[in-house]
Write a protein that holds these residues in place. Structure first.
Motif, PDB file in Angstrom:
ATOM      1  N   ARG A 159       0.993  -0.730  -0.058  1.00 23.79           N
ATOM      2  CA  ARG A 159      -0.127   0.239   0.160  1.00 23.79           C
ATOM      3  C   ARG A 159       1.671   1.424  -0.030  1.00 23.79           C
ATOM      4  O   ARG A 159       1.804   0.727   0.881  1.00 23.79           O
ATOM      5  CB  ARG A 159      -1.180  -0.257   1.264  1.00 23.79           C
ATOM      6  CG  ARG A 159      -2.063   1.324   1.101  1.00 23.79           C
ATOM      7  CD  ARG A 159      -3.134   0.946   2.602  1.00 23.79           C
ATOM      8  NE  ARG A 159      -3.128  -0.296   2.524  1.00 23.79           N
ATOM      9  CZ  ARG A 159      -4.546  -0.583   2.089  1.00 23.79           C
ATOM     10  NH1 ARG A 159      -5.132  -0.127   1.303  1.00 23.79           N
ATOM     11  NH2 ARG A 159      -4.770  -1.954   2.506  1.00 23.79           N
ATOM     12  N   ASP A 163       0.297   0.269  -5.264  1.00 21.96           N
ATOM     13  CA  ASP A 163      -1.665  -0.630  -5.207  1.00 21.96           C
ATOM     14  C   ASP A 163      -2.478   0.016  -6.270  1.00 21.96           C
ATOM     15  O   ASP A 163      -3.458  -0.509  -6.487  1.00 21.96           O
ATOM     16  CB  ASP A 163      -1.686  -0.679  -3.299  1.00 21.96           C
ATOM     17  CG  ASP A 163      -2.109   0.792  -2.799  1.00 21.96           C
ATOM     18  OD1 ASP A 163      -0.396   1.324  -3.461  1.00 21.96           O
ATOM     19  OD2 ASP A 163      -2.663   0.688  -2.528  1.00 21.96           O
ATOM     20  N   HIS A 164      -1.698   1.094  -6.586  1.00 19.02           N
ATOM     21  CA  HIS A 164      -2.027   2.236  -7.684  1.00 19.02           C
ATOM     22  C   HIS A 164      -2.357   1.230  -9.485  1.00 19.02           C
ATOM     23  O   HIS A 164      -2.536   1.824  -9.741  1.00 19.02           O
ATOM     24  CB  HIS A 164      -2.381   3.156  -6.773  1.00 19.02           C
ATOM     25  CG  HIS A 164      -0.707   3.473  -7.704  1.00 19.02           C
ATOM     26  ND1 HIS A 164       0.161   3.259  -6.512  1.00 19.02           N
ATOM     27  CD2 HIS A 164       0.180   4.037  -8.740  1.00 19.02           C
ATOM     28  CE1 HIS A 164       1.797   3.408  -7.130  1.00 19.02           C
ATOM     29  NE2 HIS A 164       1.295   4.347  -8.324  1.00 19.02           N
ATOM     30  N   GLU A 184       0.674 -11.164  -1.812  1.00 22.28           N
ATOM     31  CA  GLU A 184       0.130 -10.419  -0.242  1.00 22.28           C
ATOM     32  C   GLU A 184       1.295 -10.177   0.176  1.00 22.28           C
ATOM     33  O   GLU A 184       2.340 -11.415   0.213  1.00 22.28           O
ATOM     34  CB  GLU A 184      -0.620 -11.037   0.853  1.00 22.28           C
ATOM     35  CG  GLU A 184      -2.098 -11.295   0.479  1.00 22.28           C
ATOM     36  CD  GLU A 184      -2.823 -12.187   1.415  1.00 22.28           C
ATOM     37  OE1 GLU A 184      -2.409 -12.473   2.380  1.00 22.28           O
ATOM     38  OE2 GLU A 184      -4.040 -11.299   1.538  1.00 22.28           O
ATOM     39  N   VAL A 200      -1.549  -4.789   1.903  1.00 24.06           N
ATOM     40  CA  VAL A 200      -3.147  -4.791   1.048  1.00 24.06           C
ATOM     41  C   VAL A 200      -3.353  -6.850   0.779  1.00 24.06           C
ATOM     42  O   VAL A 200      -3.006  -7.597   0.233  1.00 24.06           O
ATOM     43  CB  VAL A 200      -2.236  -4.886  -0.769  1.00 24.06           C
ATOM     44  CG1 VAL A 200      -4.483  -4.208  -0.894  1.00 24.06           C
ATOM     45  CG2 VAL A 200      -2.555  -3.390   0.155  1.00 24.06           C
ATOM     46  N   PRO A 201      -4.039  -7.030   1.686  1.00 19.51           N
ATOM     47  CA  PRO A 201      -5.085  -8.154   1.573  1.00 19.51           C
ATOM     48  C   PRO A 201      -5.290  -8.628   0.395  1.00 19.51           C
ATOM     49  O   PRO A 201      -6.416  -7.527  -0.752  1.00 19.51           O
ATOM     50  CB  PRO A 201      -6.259  -8.682   3.039  1.00 19.51           C
ATOM     51  CG  PRO A 201      -6.835  -6.081   2.224  1.00 19.51           C
ATOM     52  CD  PRO A 201      -5.539  -6.299   2.204  1.00 19.51           C
ATOM     53  N   SER A 203      -8.471 -10.525  -0.732  1.00 20.55           N
ATOM     54  CA  SER A 203      -9.596  -9.751  -1.225  1.00 20.55           C
ATOM     55  C   SER A 203      -9.792  -8.507  -1.702  1.00 20.55           C
ATOM     56  O   SER A 203     -10.360  -8.089  -2.945  1.00 20.55           O
ATOM     57  CB  SER A 203     -10.309  -9.713  -0.007  1.00 20.55           C
ATOM     58  OG  SER A 203     -10.088  -8.822   1.235  1.00 20.55           O
ATOM     59  N   GLU A 204      -8.542  -7.440  -1.322  1.00 20.49           N
ATOM     60  CA  GLU A 204      -8.548  -6.493  -1.414  1.00 20.49           C
ATOM     61  C   GLU A 204      -7.692  -5.992  -3.322  1.00 20.49           C
ATOM     62  O   GLU A 204      -8.431  -4.978  -3.913  1.00 20.49           O
ATOM     63  CB  GLU A 204      -8.051  -5.320  -0.852  1.00 20.49           C
ATOM     64  CG  GLU A 204      -8.838  -3.687  -0.947  1.00 20.49           C
ATOM     65  CD  GLU A 204      -7.243  -2.659  -0.133  1.00 20.49           C
ATOM     66  OE1 GLU A 204      -7.055  -1.405  -0.565  1.00 20.49           O
ATOM     67  OE2 GLU A 204      -7.517  -3.019   1.198  1.00 20.49           O
ATOM     68  N   ILE A 205      -6.852  -6.492  -3.866  1.00 18.58           N
ATOM     69  CA  ILE A 205      -6.105  -6.698  -4.326  1.00 18.58           C
ATOM     70  C   ILE A 205      -7.146  -7.099  -5.744  1.00 18.58           C
ATOM     71  O   ILE A 205      -7.056  -6.639  -6.989  1.00 18.58           O
ATOM     72  CB  ILE A 205      -4.600  -7.849  -4.910  1.00 18.58           C
ATOM     73  CG1 ILE A 205      -3.730  -7.116  -3.445  1.00 18.58           C
ATOM     74  CG2 ILE A 205      -4.215  -8.181  -6.091  1.00 18.58           C
ATOM     75  CD1 ILE A 205      -2.534  -7.938  -3.199  1.00 18.58           C
TER      76      ILE A 205
END
Length: 206
Positions: A159, A163-164, A184, A200-201, A203-205
């Motif tokens: 993050r 992550d962007h 992760e 960053v988990p 699920s979020e990825i």
């Protein structure tokens, strides 16, 4: 067979602890005083024993950076010649891959995993403590040309750092026929004190 009844037929074999990058999540930023490497003949003898007596069928060569092992091509060729392995793979940062991809395929390498955490040159230099992104991108192209399929791109997600970029990385890799894998960040080794907000988990990825 492990305690859960799973058949263990994969071996991860580290050829050297030497590396030509110093990625923040992997390295403390300094090379060992005396970098070690495994003897190629011992490595092949070990795999021969594990494959003939204990059912190992998949071998992944890692490091450090396995492309820095002086007997890498001979090792891959000898492992392929055993005739007992279904798959010989290699995990690399890709920095020296342009000169190796085709020769590795001819030696018997099945497929390859390449680390690529960003497409931004400045961010790549920061994440790797001074590395240049050009050789890695050219190495990926060389692996695709050599048909080391599927070429897998490993992206460690952090993050506030990359992550962007996930959609850009996915598009870039898929356009070249690569499999893009988002990983992760694990709070171990140099990242044992990583801030929870840095993680960053999956699920979020997704």
């Amino acid at each position: 067979t492990d305690g859960c009844g799973r058949c263990i037929d994969h071996l991860r074999l580290s050829l050297t602890d030497l590396c030509n990058l110093a990625c923040q999540y992997c390295s403390a930023g300094r090379q060992p005083a005396a970098a070690g490497r495994i003897d190629a003949r011992f490595a092949v003898a070990l795999v021969r024993w594990l494959s003939s007596r204990h059912g190992v069928r998949h071998v992944r060569l890692t490091g450090g950076e396995p492309l820095l092992h002086p007997q890498l091509l001979e090792t891959v060729a000898a492992l392929s010649a055993l005739g007992t392995l279904e798959e010989i793979t290699l995990t690399t940062n890709g920095q020296a891959l342009t000169n190796y991809a085709e020769r590795l395929r001819r030696a018997g390498l099945t497929r390859i995993n390449i680390s690529l955490d960003t497409l931004n040159p400045e961010r790549f230099a920061r994440l790797t403590r001074g590395g240049s992104i050009g050789p890695t991108l050219r190495g990926i192209e060389a692996a695709v040309t050599a048909e080391l399929r599927p070429v897998r791109l490993n992206v460690v997600v952090q993050r506030g750092l990359n992550d962007h970029e996930l959609c850009d990385l996915a598009e870039w890799g898929l356009a070249r026929g690569c499999t893009v894998r988002f990983l992760e960040l694990m709070p171990i080794g140099p990242m044992v004190d990583a801030r929870p907000g840095q993680l960053v988990p999956a699920s979020e990825i997704l």
